[in-house]
Design an enzyme around this catalytic site. Structure first.
Site, PDB file in Angstrom:
ATOM      1  N   GLY A  22       0.797  -1.218   0.000  1.00  0.00           N
ATOM      2  CA  GLY A  22       0.000   0.000   0.000  1.00  0.00           C
ATOM      3  C   GLY A  22       0.828   1.266   0.000  1.00  0.00           C
ATOM      4  O   GLY A  22       0.323   2.339  -0.295  1.00  0.00           O
ATOM      5  N   ASP A 134       1.834  -0.904  13.027  1.00  0.00           N
ATOM      6  CA  ASP A 134       1.468  -1.858  11.986  1.00  0.00           C
ATOM      7  C   ASP A 134       2.158  -3.189  12.227  1.00  0.00           C
ATOM      8  O   ASP A 134       2.630  -3.845  11.306  1.00  0.00           O
ATOM      9  CB  ASP A 134       1.847  -1.299  10.609  1.00  0.00           C
TER      10      ASP A 134
END
Length: 888
Positions: A22, A134
Site C-alpha cells: 500500500g 502496523d
C-alpha cells in the site's frame, strides 16, 4: 511506473523487484558506494506531492534510523531522485512470519524465543519514542539469526493512518504494509493490518505504545495456535469480534502450552489499554522467564485437570508409597505452602499534556507519586498522580519549585522556594509558608524535625515540623575532605537519617548515617547520587545502575552483595530519579538507550524554528563566535562519560574532538574560533585543556593546580584571559588566568560563584552566585573593585552577553529565558528584566550550558528533551523484596 532493472536512484542501482504494498514498490538494489545489496522502497506520488507530509516523514525516518537493534530492520537512507521518493533499508534474507504461519503453528520454544526478540525490539523503539502501529506477521522477517521487525513508525510519519471513514475507522490503516509482497488473503475473511488493530485504533482514538502490545498479543496468539485471535466474515463482524469477544484460550487449543504464556497473551489483549500490560519490556521479561523456567513456569492444563479428581490425602499416600516419608513431608510443603507475592512491574504515565517528567517522589503509604512535570511550553509545576488512577493533577502555584517531598502521613507535600518552606495539603487547601529555610532545596519529614540541604557547600539543617528556628543537623568532617552534605532521608524511626557527603576530589559520594540531636555521623557506603532505605534494603546508584543491598539501621552496616534493580537509571543533575515507599512500592525513571535530547533553534518568542541536527544524546552546547559551528558535549553509548564534538551548522556535519576514555565537559571557544578550551578528568580530577577546534594538532594543559577541580566558562574578546570555575574546599570559586600564566582567584567566598562571562568590551564580568539563598546574576568590573550590580530579580543563572554589549540574557528560576537591557561602557547600568519565554531545556549531571544565544540575541540554540514515552513515564515495582530474594 515500475522501475526497470539497471535504473539508478542516486548511488543505488535497481536489480530486481521484491514486492509491492500500500505504500509503494520494493526492489533489490546495489549500493555502488559501499558495495552492498540493499532493499529500496519507492514511495507513492501522494507522499511526494505533499511537502508537509514529506517533511514529517523525513523527521520520523531520522528517528527510526537511530533504532540500532539486532531485531530491527535498519533504515539506511531517505532519498529523492527527480519526483521519486525512496527509502533504503537493510536487505534481509529469510521468510516472513506470515509465510511461516501458512504451514501452521510454531513450537512453544520458538514462540517464546521469537516473541522475546520481537518484544525487545519494540521496547527499544518505544524508549526512543517510536510506535510501530502496523505490527503483524507480514512485518516480521525470520532469519537465521532470529526475528527482524520492519517498517517502524513510518505509517504514522506519512500520515497514512490518519484518514477516517464515516464509521470512525482509519481507512488508510487498512492498506498493506509496504514490505509485504503479497496480501494475507483468506477466502471470506477481512485481512491485512485490520486483523491486528487495537480497539482504540478501531474507534479512531489517539494511540500509544500499548496499541503495539495489543498487536503483539495477536501475533503471539497466532504463532502459538496457527490461527488468528479474531476472525470475521465481514468488516462489521470482525470489528464486533475485536471489540466484544475474547479469543479461545491457548490452553484449549494448545493444551501443552505454558499457562504463563496464556496469561501473558490475555494481558496483551485487554480491551481497555489501561488494563493491558503496559510495556514491551515487561512482555520480554515474562517471555524469558517462561522460556527459562520451562515446565516450571506453569503446570500444563492436562496435568492440572488430572489433579482435580485426586484428593490431597490420596496424592500424599501415592507419593509416600513410592519415595517414603521424607517425600511426604516435601510434598506436603509443596502443596500447602502460600506462594510469595508476585513481583509486578508496570509503567506509570504522566498523561495529559505533560511533555516531560522528572523527580518522582512516592508517598510513604505507596498510594501517590508526586513529580515535576513540564508542558510543551516549558512551564513546570508539581503534579500528583494516585497510582490507581490514570490522571495526574497539577498543583497551581508550584512553578518555581525544585523538588517536593512528603509528610510522614502522606497527606501533605512540602517544598522550598526562595528561602521559605511551604506546606501543601492534598485536600485542595492553599500552600502555606510555615518556616524559614535559607538556601534550602531537598528535604525529609521526620518525627519532630524536617531536615533539608542547600548548596553543595552546606551541611544538613532542620526546622521543627510545625515551624521554628533553623538549627544545624550535621557537621562537616574536614579530616575526610568533606565539602558539603546533601540529600537527607529519614529512616522509619523518624530520628536517624541517611545523607550523602561530597568529598573533595572524589567522583562518588559517601553515604552517611546521622541522628537528630547529634552533629556526628558515620559512613555506610558509597553512591553516585543519593541513598534511600525501605524494607531492610539500602537503595543507591553506581555507574548508571540502581542497586539494593541489605542494611541494618541499628548497626549502620550493609551485608551481602548489592542486587541490581535496573542498569539504566535516569540521572537528573547528578542524582538518580528514584524513590521508594515504606510499604514496598519502588518508583524510578529509566534512561533510554537511544536518543534522549534534541538540538533545536528557537526565536525570542519561544517558537521552535527547527532542529540543528539529528536527535542524539546531547548535554551541552556553545556557539562559535561566527555562529557557524557549535561545540557539543555528547554522551557515549550507554551514558555516563561524554566527548566534545563540533557540529558544522552550515554543512550539517559533526566531528569528534576528544577520543580518550575520560569524561569531558564545558567547551568554550576562543574569540577567533580556532581553539576550544574544555575540562577533562583524565588526570583523576577535572582540569582545563585546550585543543584546536579542527581537531588537528597537539593539546596543551592550561592549568596546573594543587587541589580542587576546574573548568573554563569564557574567554575574553582579546584572547588573553580565561574565566574559570574551581570547586576547591567550600564552593565554586571564580578565577582568571592568562594562558601560560598562573590562575588567580577573582571571587572566592563561602558561596558558589559560577558561569562567569566577559562583556564584549572586556570591562565587565557577569556571573551567577547563590549568596542570597538562590542563584542570581551579578555584574562586576573585570579589573576588580568598583562595585557589584544584581541584574536578575527572580533568580538567574548561566548569563550571556549580546555581541553589542547592550543586553544580558540568562535563565530565571522559573526556567524563563530573560533579557535585561544594560549600559556597559565606562560605567554599568542594568535595566528591567523582561522574560522572553519558558524553555524546556534538558537536564544533565553537570552545571553545563544547554542553551546559547546567537550574537544578535535573536535566536537560541537549545538542548531539549525528546519527549515521547521515555520522557513521560516512570516504572513502578511492587513486592520487589521477593525479586531481590531470588537474585541473592
Amino acid at each position: 511506473m515500475p522501475l526497470a532493472p539497471g535504473s539508478k536512484l542516486g548511488p543505488y542501482e535497481v536489480s530486481t523487484p521484491l514486492g509491492a504494498g500500500g505504500m509503494g514498490e520494493v526492489y533489490r538494489a546495489r549500493d555502488s558506494r559501499l558495495g552492498r545489496d540493499v532493499a529500496i522502497k519507492v514511495l507513492p506520488d501522494s507522499l511526494a506531492n505533499d511537502p508537509e507530509v514529506r517533511a514529517r516523514f523525513e523527521r520520523e525516518a531520522r528517528t527510526v534510523s537511530s533504532l540500532n537493534h539486532p531485531n530491527i530492520c535498519t533504515l539506511f537512507d531517505v532519498g529523492r531522485e527527480g519526483d521519486t521518493n525512496f527509502l533504503v533499508m537493510e536487505l534481509i534474507e529469510g521468510e516472513t512470519l506470515a509465510d511461516r504461519l501458512q504451514r501452521g503453528a510454531l513450537p512453544t520454544e520458538q514462540v517464546l524465543a521469537l516473541g522475546s526478540q520481537i518484544s525487545d525490539a519494540l521496547d527499544r523503539a518505544h524508549r526512543a519514542g517510536v510506535i510501530h502501529r502496523d505490527l503483524k506477521p507480514g512485518n516480521v522477517m525470520l532469519t537465521r539469526s532470529g526475528a527482524k521487525l520492519m517498517d517502524f513508525g513510518l505509517a504514522r510519519a506519512t500520515g497514512m493512518v490518519g484518514t477516517k471513514s464515516s464509521s470512525g475507522v482509519t481507512v488508510a490503516g487498512l492498506t498493506q504494509s509496504p514490505t509485504v509482497a503479497a496480501p494475507l488473503t483468506a477466502e471470506g475473511t477481512i485481512v491485512g493490518t485490520f486483523q491486528y488493530m487495537s480497539p482504540e485504533q478501531l474507534e479512531g482514538r489517539e494511540v500509544d505504545a500499548r496499541s503495539d502490545l495489543w498487536a503483539l498479543g495477536c501475533v503471539l496468539y497466532e504463532m502459538a495456535t496457527g490461527r488468528r485471535a479474531f476472525e470475521g466474515k465481514s468488516q462489521a463482524s470482525l470489528i464486533g469480534a475485536i471489540m466484544n469477544t475474547e479469543p479461545t484460550p491457548l490452553s484449549q487449543l494448545v493444551p501443552a502450552s505454558p499457562p504463563a504464556l496464556d496469561r501473558l497473551v490475555r494481558a496483551c489483549l485487554a480491551k481497555d489499554p489501561d488494563e493491558r500490560i503496559q510495556t514491551a519490556h515487561d512482555v520480554k521479561l515474562q517471555l524469558r522467564w517462561t522460556q527459562e523456567g520451562g515446565s516450571q513456569s506453569g503446570v500444563p492444563a492436562p496435568v492440572a485437570a488430572g489433579r482435580k479428581g485426586v484428593s490431597t490425602g490420596a496424592m500424599l499416600a501415592m507419593i509416600a508409597s513410592v519415595v517414603g516419608g521424607v517425600a511426604v513431608i516435601a510434598a506436603d510443603r509443596l502443596l500447602f505452602r502460600t506462594p510469595p507475592p508476585a513481583v509486578i512491574r508496570f509503567a506509570v504515565s504522566a498523561g495529559g499534556s505533560i511533555a516531560s517528567v522528572r523527580w518522582p517522589m512516592v508517598s510513604p503509604n505507596g498510594r501517590f507519586v508526586a513529580f515535576m512535570g513540564s508542558d510543551s511550553t516549558g512551564a513546570s509545576q508539581i503534579y500528583v498522580r494516585p497510582l490507581d488512577s490514570m490522571e495526574a493533577r497539577p498543583l497551581p502555584g508550584t512553578g518555581r519549585t525544585q523538588r517536593p517531598f512528603w509528610s510522614s502521613d502522606s497527606r501533605t507535600l512540602v517544598y522550598i522556594v526562595s528561602g521559605k518552606m511551604y506546606r501543601l495539603p492534598l485536600n485542595g487547601a492553599a500552600p502555606v509558608a510555615f518556616a524559614d529555610a535559607p538556601g534550602g532545596s531537598d528535604g525529609s519529614w521526620g518525627k519532630e524535625y524536617i531536615i533539608y540541604d542547600g548548596s553543595g557547600a552546606d551541611t544538613i539543617r532542620g526546622v521543627p515540623v510545625n515551624g521554628g528556628k533553623v538549627i544545624p543537623i550535621t557537621r562537616l568532617d574536614r579530616s575526610r575532605g568533606e565539602i558539603g552534605h546533601a540529600w537527607p532521608s529519614f529512616l522509619p524511626d523518624g530520628k536517624h537519617f541517611l545523607f550523602i557527603a561530597n568529598d573533595r576530589g572524589s567522583q562518588v559520594s559517601t553515604i552517611k548515617l546521622g541522628r537528630i540531636g547529634s552533629l556526628e555521623s558515620r559512613p555506610v557506603g558509597q553512591t553516585d547520587s543519593r541513598a534511600l532505605f525501605a524494607n531492610g534494603y539500602l537503595f543507591y546508584t553506581a555507574a548508571g545502575n540502581l542497586l539494593a543491598q541489605r542494611f541494618d539501621p541499628g548497626s549502620g552496616k550493609t551485608s551481602g552483595e548489592a542486587v541490581p534493580i535496573t542498569d539504566h537509571i535516569m540521572m537528573s543533575r547528578v542524582v538518580g530519579d528514584f524513590a521508594v515507599s515504606r510499604n514496598g512500592v519502588l518508583i524510578f525513571r529509566e534512561s533510554t538507550a537511544g536518543p534522549q535530547t534534541r538540538l533545536v533553534w528557537a526565536d525570542r518568542a519561544g517558537r521552535m524554528l527547527g532542529d540543528a541536527g539529528p536527535p542524539g544524546q546531547y548535554d551541552e552546547v556553545r556557539l562559535s563566535p561566527d555562529g557557524r559551528r557549535a561545540a557539543l558535549r555528547i554522551y557515549r553509548t550507554g551514558g555516563g562519560a561524554a566527548d566534545i564534538w563540533v557540529r558544522d551548522l552550515v554543512r550539517n556535519t559533526t566531528s569528534r574532538l576528544t577520543f580518550d576514555s575520560s569524561d569531558h565537559v564545558w567547551p568554550v571557544w576562543t574569540p577567533d574560533g580556532s581553539r576550544l578550551a574544555y575540562a577533562s578528568n583524565r588526570s583523576g580530577e577535572f582540569r582545563t585543556y585546550i585543543r584546536a577546534s579542527s581537531g588537528v594538532g597537539g593539546e596543551d594543559s592550561l592549568i596546573h593546580m594543587d587541589s580542587g577541580q576546574d573548568g573554563p566558562t569564557d574567554w575574553s574578546s582579546d584572547g588573553r584571559t580565561i574565566a574559570l570555575s574551581r570547586n576547591a574546599t567550600t564552593a565554586w570559586d571564580m578565577l582568571l588566568q592568562t594562558p601560560g600564566g598562573k590562575p588567580e582567584p577573582f571571587i572566592a567566598t563561602q558561596f558558589s560563584e559560577r558561569m562567569a562571562r566577559f562583556s564584549p568590551n572586556g570591562r565587565w564580568l557577569a556571573y551567577a552566585s547563590n549568596e542570597s539563598g538562590r542563584h542570581e546574576v551579578y555584574v562586576v568590573p573585570a579589573a576588580g573593585g568598583g562595585g557589584k550590580w544584581q541584574v536578575s530579580t527572580q533568580g538567574g543563572d548561566d548569563p550571556f552577553w549580546r555581541a553589542d554589549g547592550k543586553e544580558i540574557l540568562y535563565i530565571a528560576a522559573d526556567r524563563s529565558i530573560t533579557a535585561v537591557p544594560v549600559e556597559a561602557g565606562e560605567s554599568f547600568e542594568p535595566g528591567t528584566p523582561q522574560p522572553l519565554f519558558r524553555a524546556e531545556i534538558a537536564e544533565g549531571p553537570f552545571t553545563g550550558t544547554r542553551w546559547c544565544p546567537t550574537a544578535d540575541g535573536q535566536r537560541f540554540l537549545m538542548v531539549v528533551p525528546t519527549g515521547g514515552p521515555g520522557g513521560t513515564t516512570f516504572t513502578a515495582v511492587t513486592n520487589w523484596p521477593t525479586e531481590l530474594r531470588k537474585k541473592r
